[in-house]
Every structure is written in structure tokens, then in C-alpha cells.
Design an enzyme around this catalytic site. Sequence first.
Site, short mmCIF file in Angstrom:
data_model
loop_
_atom_site.label_atom_id
_atom_site.label_comp_id
_atom_site.label_asym_id
_atom_site.label_seq_id
_atom_site.Cartn_x
_atom_site.Cartn_y
_atom_site.Cartn_z
N ARG A 99 0.80 -1.22 0.00
CA ARG A 99 0.00 0.00 0.00
C ARG A 99 0.84 1.28 0.00
NH1 ARG A 99 -2.71 -3.99 1.64
NH2 ARG A 99 -0.72 -4.54 2.57
N THR A 100 1.78 1.36 0.92
CA THR A 100 2.48 2.64 1.09
C THR A 100 3.31 2.96 -0.16
OG1 THR A 100 2.61 2.07 3.42
CG2 THR A 100 3.93 3.94 2.69
N LYS A 143 26.43 -3.33 -0.02
CA LYS A 143 27.90 -3.27 -0.08
C LYS A 143 28.46 -2.52 1.12
CE LYS A 143 27.42 -2.59 -5.04
NZ LYS A 143 27.53 -1.53 -6.05
N ARG A 189 11.23 3.62 3.80
CA ARG A 189 10.81 2.67 4.83
C ARG A 189 12.04 1.86 5.22
NH1 ARG A 189 5.62 -1.22 4.69
NH2 ARG A 189 4.71 0.78 5.23
N HIS A 249 4.68 5.63 11.63
CA HIS A 249 4.25 5.53 10.22
C HIS A 249 3.30 6.71 10.01
CE1 HIS A 249 3.14 4.02 6.42
NE2 HIS A 249 2.79 2.78 6.71
N1 CP Z 1 -0.42 -0.17 5.91
C1 CP Z 1 0.81 -0.37 5.35
O1 CP Z 1 1.80 0.25 5.71
O2 CP Z 1 0.80 -1.29 4.35
P1 CP Z 1 2.08 -1.73 3.52
O3 CP Z 1 3.01 -2.44 4.49
O4 CP Z 1 1.56 -2.65 2.45
O5 CP Z 1 2.73 -0.51 2.96
#
Ligand code: CP
Length: 300
Positions: free
Chosen positions: A49-50, A79, A100, A128
Amino acid sequence: MKHVVETQQFDQESLETLFTLADRLQESPEPTALSGKTMASLFYEPSTRTRLSFESAMVKLGGAVIGTENAGEFSSAAKGETLEDTIRVINGYADVIVIRHPEVGSAAKAALASEVPVVNAGDGIGQHPTQALLDLYTVRKEFGEVSGKHVAFVGDLKNGRTVRSFVYMLSKYPGVKITFVAPSELGMASDIKDHLTEKGISFSETEDMESVLKDADVIYQTRIQKERFPSKDEYLKFKGRYVITREVADRMKEEAIIMHPLPRVDEIEPEVDASPHARYFEQARNGLYVRMALLYTLLH
Ligand code: CP
């Protein structure tokens, strides 16, 4: 707003401005708003999603996307390159970086090394913030307001960065009531509870999901985060502890909704998807509009 690292950065006014823009971009797309701009997506942990909603948001606004999934393996981190060096190099290629990373504090570290905006798309069990933005946007869209709502968080609250970020967001709204439903071993961390106490937000803790069904406006269900447990046996102790079945959903109050940051495993049965309470797929879709608004704001 230069970087987006944590939810504490936002206040009610900046949130309303962002959400109004998200509404506008949904109703009146601006397909050239970010033409000539490039977003780098740098994902060291899995995401559907993100990453894809950020990439879709950028493309829908006329921008371009570069990036790498599984960056720990497919970028020069493999590396031995430091995160700071990676960020300095990407500064020469992109106008915004969405990252991320498994380490708490990694997005803040990246922001310190970056001349271009950095967006935290999840830093380990830290935060998040853009998930919290879309969660709050969803509540606002569903109920017309956030103040006064009772939100019950259910599941693995110790390892869930989405719940940490969303609680910070909710604490900006008066009259919000929060219940944490979790086994004591997976309960909400004390820093978040201290924050709620400081802000005068009413909260309680229980292990019993039944106790919130009739009162909560939002049941925010979460996955038991298998990847954060030291062993499979430890994970199996909690797997399946809280499951929303159709029968459970049918006992919620009429206007209440079920949210989930997704992905789900077994904590919401598929038959709940047709329930009038289910909102998790709409919630995921809202992520597109909120991330469009965020990129638009950061790059204008
Ligand atoms: N909700 C969320 O962060 O989903 P993803 O891990 O798929 O990005």
C-alpha cells in the site's frame, strides 16, 4: 513542512489544510501539478500500500518515480554504504525521498542528511506518519469530525507503528476516547500512554475485545506482527487471539466502523468485508488522496 518524520509535527490547522487539498485533488485531478519533479522510493522493508500509493500519487500528479524495493539487498546498502551516504547521493537524483527502514529513528537520520524532503514510510516499530494521516482522514470522512469519537485499538499494540502514530494524531482532538485492547505482553508502550495523560485524553486498557464492541465508534484492528517476534513459538502464543468474525461485526453499534492498516492475516475474516461496518479497503484507497496532497504540499 520540510520533512515528514513523525505525527507530532502536525496540528489541527495543518491537518485540515492537507485534508481539504486531498478532497480537492480527488474531485479535480491536477495531472501536471508535479511535472518535472521526481520521487525516489527507498524501501528496505516489504510494502504494498504505502509504496504503490505514493508512486501512484506521484504519477497521477504528473511526476516521475525512481526507486528500489528490498533496498537492503538491491541498493548499495548491501555493499556497506551508510544510510546517510545513500541519501546524499539520491539528493542529486530526486526532489523527494520516501523511505521505509527497519530501524527506529532511520527516517530522522535520513532527514538530517537530506537537502530534499524525506517522508517516513515506516521506521521499524517507531512511526508511520502517513498511515496516521490517512487513518485520520478516513475517520473525518466517515463521521464528519474526529472530536468525541471512541477509538478502540485491538491486537499487537507493542509492535504496531501505525497505532503509535494514529494515537498521536487523535490526541490533538478534544473529547476523543481511546481503549487499548491487547494481551498484557503486547500492550501499548508507556511513552504513548504518558503522552495521552499529558494531553488529558481519556484512555483505558483491557484484554477483552467484547467490552468495546457496543461502545466504540471505530474498531482499529491490527495484525500480530510475526516479523517482530524473537521466535515462531512466541508469535504462535498470540496468533488468533482477536478475530473479528461476521458475528462479532454484527454486534457493533450501527454507525461504527472497522479499520485496519492492512495487510491482514486472520484477524478479520473475509466474510466481514461485506459487513456495513467494514472500511479497511476504503481506508487504503484514501491513502492515495492523502499522499497526493502531501507530495503536492512538499513540492510546491
Ligand atoms: N499499511 C501499510 O503500511 O501497508 P504496507 O506495508 O503494504 O505498505
